[in-house]
Enzyme design. Sequence first.
Site, short mmCIF file in Angstrom:
data_model
loop_
_atom_site.label_atom_id
_atom_site.label_comp_id
_atom_site.label_asym_id
_atom_site.label_seq_id
_atom_site.Cartn_x
_atom_site.Cartn_y
_atom_site.Cartn_z
N CYS A 153 3.90 0.75 3.85
CA CYS A 153 3.44 0.56 5.22
C CYS A 153 4.00 -0.75 5.74
O CYS A 153 3.54 -1.81 5.35
CB CYS A 153 1.92 0.50 5.29
N ALA A 206 -0.27 -12.51 -16.28
CA ALA A 206 -1.39 -12.03 -17.08
C ALA A 206 -2.03 -10.76 -16.53
O ALA A 206 -2.44 -9.89 -17.29
CB ALA A 206 -2.46 -13.14 -17.20
N ASN A 257 9.07 -1.58 -11.49
CA ASN A 257 7.66 -1.33 -11.25
C ASN A 257 7.40 -0.01 -10.52
O ASN A 257 6.28 0.48 -10.52
CB ASN A 257 7.05 -2.48 -10.44
N ALA A 279 3.72 -14.21 -11.63
CA ALA A 279 5.15 -13.93 -11.75
C ALA A 279 5.91 -14.14 -10.44
O ALA A 279 7.11 -14.41 -10.47
CB ALA A 279 5.37 -12.52 -12.27
#
Length: 409
Positions: free
Chosen positions: A333, A205, A156, A76
């Site tokens: 980080c 995927a 996300n 993606a």
Amino acid sequence: MALKLPIYMDYHATTPVDPRVLDAMLPYFTEHFGNAASRSHRFGWEAEEAVAVGRERIARLVNAEKPEEIVFTSGASESNNLALKGVAEFYRDKGRHIVTTRVEHKAVLDSCKRLEKQGFEVTYLEVRKDGRVDPDAVKAALRPDTVLVSVMLANNEIGAIMPIGDIGRLCKERGVLFHVDAVQGIGKTEFDVREMGVDLASITAHKIYGPKGVGALYVRRSKPRVRLAGQIDGGGHERGMRSGTLNVPAIVGFGKACELLTEGWRDEARRLAGLRDRLWARFQAELDEVYLNGPPCGPLRLPNNLNVSFAFVEGEGLMMAIKDVAVSSGSACTSASLEPSYVLRAVGVDEELAHTSIRFGLGRFNTDEEVAFVADLVIGKVKRLRELSPLYEMAREGIDLKSIQWAAH
Ligand SMILES: *Cc1c(COP(=O)(O)O)cnc(C)c1O
């Protein structure tokens, strides 16, 4: 039954390959290993046929009109790059303005930054406190020279599901192309490129129980026919939009992963929401000072996402204390320092609380027992770490920490 440790609860980062997906892939490594572009023998024809089946299954999951609307990529990140840069380059004489949001994946935001250096203008829309962009804000941002709107299906980090159908409708009215990074939402919430007026969509995927290193870009072929400038030249595979020999076993696995979701995503989403809700209920019942980041657990949030700030407990420290559980923290980080995540910042979580946030990403192979174990472990460790925190003690005694004059150093 004994639990197997460590427990994986970071399904937003990647997923294991489903055994059914692996089984489908295996014959395509050593037996049917042909190049799908070889037209002169059976090895090539078999590979080409396997790719066609994969393409159809992927097209069906997003409800594309035709399988040819699926363009294979390496994942993606590449799909997002191809959508943004490919559209910008192809339509640059039509307009040079792009609209997106502050909470997109870096593959979208960094592509936008690159385009800004090349003379494009980008509007980065703010999101509301629940992480969702207001369709009216998108509408207000559209200009006569806007060529593309890019908004993710679901975030996300905090699981916010965006109003894709509403945005698609207004893009259609204004004749502006609409790209959706559908990676996190596909197979977990409703997504239908035709119903929602989506022109381009990125998926990968390895977030849906397929292998890493293969993804797709849906590119609408009619009403309107979307054109793209390919970003990788050589050979003209994928109708000139993306050259390179196709990864046949990965595409077979990707297709199988999509087929499993087309059949079962609703049941799976319901089960995951149940596990997630149980985890959140335990935290709320047994801990004070816990805050949910993102939308309420309900229809506007991914069923598998829980992002919680455990006030007075550093996320990094908590993760060290629960090494038997794989999760992510809300601090990124960067070279020298711990920066709070730009997504949490965009939804107005203050810096202190952002540093105490943990993202739990549940998935297909998590069980009731694992959720109970993780709840016990996290609750116990948070209590322990807070016992060591003078700030927590002061807050409990009713001292307003924000009012304290800290000694200069
Ligand atoms: C993981 C992810 C990507 C990147 O996908 P890759 O296949 O790993 O390159 C893009 N967008 C979102 C929302 C993601 O979660």
